[in-house]
Design an enzyme around this catalytic site. Structure first.
Site, PDB file in Angstrom:
ATOM      1  N   ASP A   1      22.400 -18.476  36.446  1.00 49.22           N
ATOM      2  CA  ASP A   1      23.365 -17.609  35.782  1.00 49.22           C
ATOM      3  C   ASP A   1      22.567 -16.515  35.062  1.00 49.22           C
ATOM      4  O   ASP A   1      21.335 -16.569  34.979  1.00 49.22           O
ATOM      5  CB  ASP A   1      24.276 -18.394  34.818  1.00 49.22           C
ATOM      6  CG  ASP A   1      25.588 -17.629  34.568  1.00 49.22           C
ATOM      7  OD1 ASP A   1      25.656 -16.434  34.914  1.00 49.22           O
ATOM      8  OD2 ASP A   1      26.529 -18.204  33.999  1.00 49.22           O
TER       9      ASP A   1
HETATM   10  C1  BGC Z   1      28.632 -15.424  33.877  1.00 47.68           C
HETATM   11  C2  BGC Z   1      28.747 -15.616  35.365  1.00 47.68           C
HETATM   12  C3  BGC Z   1      28.747 -14.283  36.067  1.00 47.68           C
HETATM   13  C4  BGC Z   1      27.467 -13.559  35.686  1.00 47.68           C
HETATM   14  C5  BGC Z   1      27.314 -12.229  36.377  1.00 47.68           C
HETATM   15  C6  BGC Z   1      27.483 -14.528  33.507  1.00 47.68           C
HETATM   16  O1  BGC Z   1      27.526 -14.176  32.167  1.00 47.68           O
HETATM   17  O2  BGC Z   1      28.508 -16.671  33.257  1.00 47.68           O
HETATM   18  O3  BGC Z   1      29.892 -16.349  35.683  1.00 47.68           O
HETATM   19  O4  BGC Z   1      28.852 -14.448  37.445  1.00 47.68           O
HETATM   20  O5  BGC Z   1      27.467 -13.353  34.296  1.00 47.68           O
HETATM   21  O6  BGC Z   1      28.213 -11.312  35.909  1.00 47.68           O
END
Ligand code: BGC
Length: 766
Positions: free
Chosen positions: A297
């Protein structure tokens, strides 16, 4: 010339030409038929270590790519990396033209010309917004959910995107957590079916089709169990919950062929999920045979330092790769640390090769090596973006996602003519909130508001008053809006409007950004002055239809006790107001069922229907003389509206359950049936639900679990027999022996309209 000669009957040429034609066809076919694994192998043989590590590196969009290229700072460095082939993927670059620009740098400037995979959070629509995932889940309509993902994929793919960070398949039981809006709710059975539907909607049957995108099951794992519902918080759950509740939707996504996984921010039982080797290497890539790749993530590799798990970035890189995280999203750790870690022997080249092989395979499957610009056609983007087909698709999904929570005195549907309607509330004319939280590519204020939707029905007169205003605390930043709690100056006009009206429609709830990532709340009532406004209006005109817009279950005790009608509309996306007006006026009969329990009090969190019995179960309303049972002194245990609950404009009646036999042995089956009748006045849909209780087992089992459902549509007066097959498979759970098995014994099954149904039959598995 050869072909012409062939047809002219010039024999020697004809024979030679024919020979060439056949040879050419065979070679060309061979080209095409070289298996992807072989193509990956051959490409990897040419790659340097830096280039391999580059494939494991993902950057966020970093400059206005169609403008002049960056000269300095972080953007300059990222640009250079891109040109050297040290970037495997980018996220948040969007639009056919912009994606073409970055793809050109990767393909035309780097030594091997490896195309980028372009990621984006296509969570509920791209530019045309569909209902938030929790809302879609309330439809229980798997075909519609699949179609919604497919049309989102089509619009996004036309704008250069080929990989979505969706579906989010985190099971969640705590409405305080803002990201409940992004998932399928509290149930692993429903959540698994929805996970599979979304994966096949996004990916279609052929990933190389330019209308599809690679999907990503996230967040692996247990992110939805953040303690206290506070986003990013610690998760501490046992193996039993992990396997029986959290993992099934991830397994379902894997079985549906999902190409990628994302791990998660949270610490799970003492180990940040990003470094959880057991989850990623043993379970996912081992037991489940997942062949795709895992992305971290955002910055989650780096965050392991704050977790107090990694000493520094170097350590974080080693922990991440050893655990099986293949791609680093925005931590800049793999790109800076993997080479030295390899030299030190802390990671192996086999681990790097495995990660790169996985990433390149997905790129080949997408067809990016055959045409890196296949998603970058501006005309195609223009013709697909916001097209009629896509708008109709999101409208259809919006209709199906609403849940009728209350309709006493049949106040709904509204009469189409001759009514004076007061339309009141901060969200009634708001064109932004219905878009919900994940709507990066949508234009602000592009939803059809309830006011606009209702105005399309011309037969009534509508007076609109906000009552409570939306306040933008940082004007330039449209996310920072709150619902006013400092001034009540709008109350007076709203009361005046209510006084003159036959019916009051109040549109209240959460502003679009009040749920979502980082949007945890400790209060679950109507934010700001909305509750007060509601009560004031009620004193003047109690003929109120409450239209709710929200991204999570709310506490609605007062409304439930006093108001005749409540319609849950969530955040329904671009076509919101049109869909809501159709339901309010009875052109669409609501059929949604809650995918999460609605609490009576925030103090009940976490709240879910498939809880386990304690040694002192008691029951709501049990003997008030005793306190020594599992309960609260000041509130019931039960939810206000249970999981699976939802009404219709018609009424359904269920017969008793009949069983084809009341016992069976493993490998056999029995059939449970009910007859359902539409005893109301209009056609309607009902989702018939099957729950099963396992009475005794090697580890304790929930009081009941959803094990099947069927949606039936019946004309007024019509009946249908609905049957469920009960098999050993349906009774399996992750047992004390740490395997999925059905244990012989006594079971009860329940069939009915929601999870609190009492209609029951018993059977035995031998
Ligand atoms: C989130 C993810 C997301 C990623 C990219 C993160 O903060 O937890 O779910 O896909 O950002 O935007």
């Amino acid at each position: 010339m050869a072909i012409k000669d062939f047809y002219l009957g010039n024999k020697p040429y004809a024979i030679i030409s024919f020979f060439f034609l056949v040879t050419y066809t065979v070679i060309a076919q061979k080209e095409i038929e070289v298996p992807i694994s072989q193509r990956v192998f051959e490409l990897m043989a040419k790659m340097t270590l830096e280039e391999k590590i580059g494939q494991m590196n993902q950057y966020n969009g970093f400059w206005n790519v169609t403008g002049p290229s960056p000269k300095d700072g972080n953007a300059k460095e990222k640009y250079d990396h891109l040109a050297k082939g040290w970037v495997g993927s980018m996220l948040n670059v969007r639009g056919a033209e912009e994606v073409r620009a970055v793809q050109q740098v990767a393909v035309e400037q780097s030594r091997l010309g490896i195309p980028l995979i372009i990621g984006f959070d296509l969570i509920h629509g791209y530019k045309t917004i569909s209902p938030i995932p929790l809302a879609e889940s309330a439809s229980w309509d798997l075909e519609a959910i699949k179609n919604s993902a497919a049309i989102g994929a089509k619009e996004a793919a036309a704008a250069g995107i080929n990989w979505t960070f969706a579906p989010m398949v985190d099971i969640t039981r705590d409405a305080r957590w803002g990201r409940v809006m992004e998932g399928a709710g509290e149930d692993p059975y429903l959540g698994s079916l929805i996970a599979a539907a979304r994966v096949s909607g996004f990916q279609g049957s052929d990933l190389s089709n330019p209308n599809t995108v690679a999907a990503c099951a996230k967040h692996f794992a247990a992110y939805g169990f953040a303690e206290s519902g506070r986003d990013y918080n610690t998760v501490d759950i046992g193996e039993n919950t992990l396997h029986n509740i959290v993992l099934p939707p991830f397994k379902a996504a894997t079985d549906a062929g999902v190409k990628t996984f994302m791990n998660s921010f949270n610490d799970l039982n003492g180990i940040p999920a990003t470094a959880d080797k057991h989850l990623q290497r043993d379970i996912l890539k081992g037991d489940w045979g997942f062949e795709g790749f895992i992305v971290s993530d955002w910055g989650s590799l780096k965050e392991m330092i704050d977790h107090g798990y990694a000493r520094d970035k170097h350590d974080a890189g080693s922990l991440g790769l050893n655990a099986g995280s293949d791609m680093d999203m925005e931590s800049y750790i793999y790109i800076s640390e993997l080479q030295s870690l390899l030299k030190e022997g802390k990671i192996t080249i086999a681990q790097i090769d495995d990660a790169v092989r996985r990433i390149l395979t997905v790129k080949y499957e997408l067809g990016l090596f055959d045409d890196p610009y296949k998603y970058c056609n501006v005309e195609r983007e223009q013709s697909i973006s916001g097209s009629q087909e896509i708008r109709e698709g999101v409208l259809d999904m919006a209709r199906k996602s609403m849940v009728l929570l209350k309709n006493d005195q049949s106040l709904l549907p509204l009469k189409k003519e001759g009514q004076k309607i007061a339309l009141i509330g901060p969200l009634a004319a708001d064109k932004n909130s219905p878009l919900g939280n994940w709507r990066i590519a949508a234009e602000n204020n592009s939803a059809v508001s309830v006011l606009e939707g209702m105005q399309a029905y011309k037969g009534n007169s509508i007076i609109h008053e906000q009552g409570v205003r939306l306040v933008n605390s940082i004007p330039a930043f449209h996310e920072e809006v709150s619902i006013n709690n400092t001034d009540k100056c709008g109350f007076k006009a709203a009361k005046k409007a209510a006084k003159k009206a036959d019916i009051v429609v109040m549109v209240l709830g959460e502003y679009g950004f009040q749920s979502g990532e980082g949007r945890s709340r400790t209060k679950l009532g109507l934010p700001g002055f909305q509750q007060e406004l509601l009560e004031e209006i009620y004193k003047i005109n109690p003929n109120i239809v409450l239209v709710l817009m929200n991204g999570r279950p709310l506490v609605l005790n007062w409304a439930d006790e006093h108001l005749p009608a409540i319609l849950e509309t969530w955040h329904l996306g671009t076509e919101s107001g049109n869909a809501i007006a159709e339901v309010l006026y009875g052109d669409y009969n609501p059929s949604g069922k809650l995918p999460m329990s609605f609490p009576r009090s925030v103090g009940q969190m976490p709240l879910y229907y498939n809880y386990k019995s304690t040694g002192r179960p008691g029951a709501d309303g049990a003997d008030a003389g005793s306190v020594f049972w599992s309960h609260y002194g000041d509130e019931k245990n039960t939810p206000l509206y249970p999981f699976g609950y939802g009404l219709s404009y018609t009424e359904f009646e269920y017969s008793d359950i009949t069983l084809s036999a009341n016992e069976f042995t493993k490998g056999g089956t029995i059939k449970a049936s009910v007859t359902i009748s539409n005893i109301g006045k209009v056609k309607g849909k009902e989702t018939v639900q099957l729950y099963i209780k396992d009475h005794f087992a090697s580890s304790t089992r929930p009081v009941r679990e959803l094990k099947g459902f069927e949606m039936v549509e019946l004309e007024a007066g019509a009946s249908k027999k609905v049957s469920f097959e009960i098999s050993e498979e349906l009774l399996k759970f992750y047992s004390a022996s740490q395997i999925w098995e059905a244990e012989p014994g006594r079971f009860s099954l329940f069939i009915g309209t929601n999870s609190s149904t009492k209609r029951k039959a018993d059977f035995q598995l031998n």
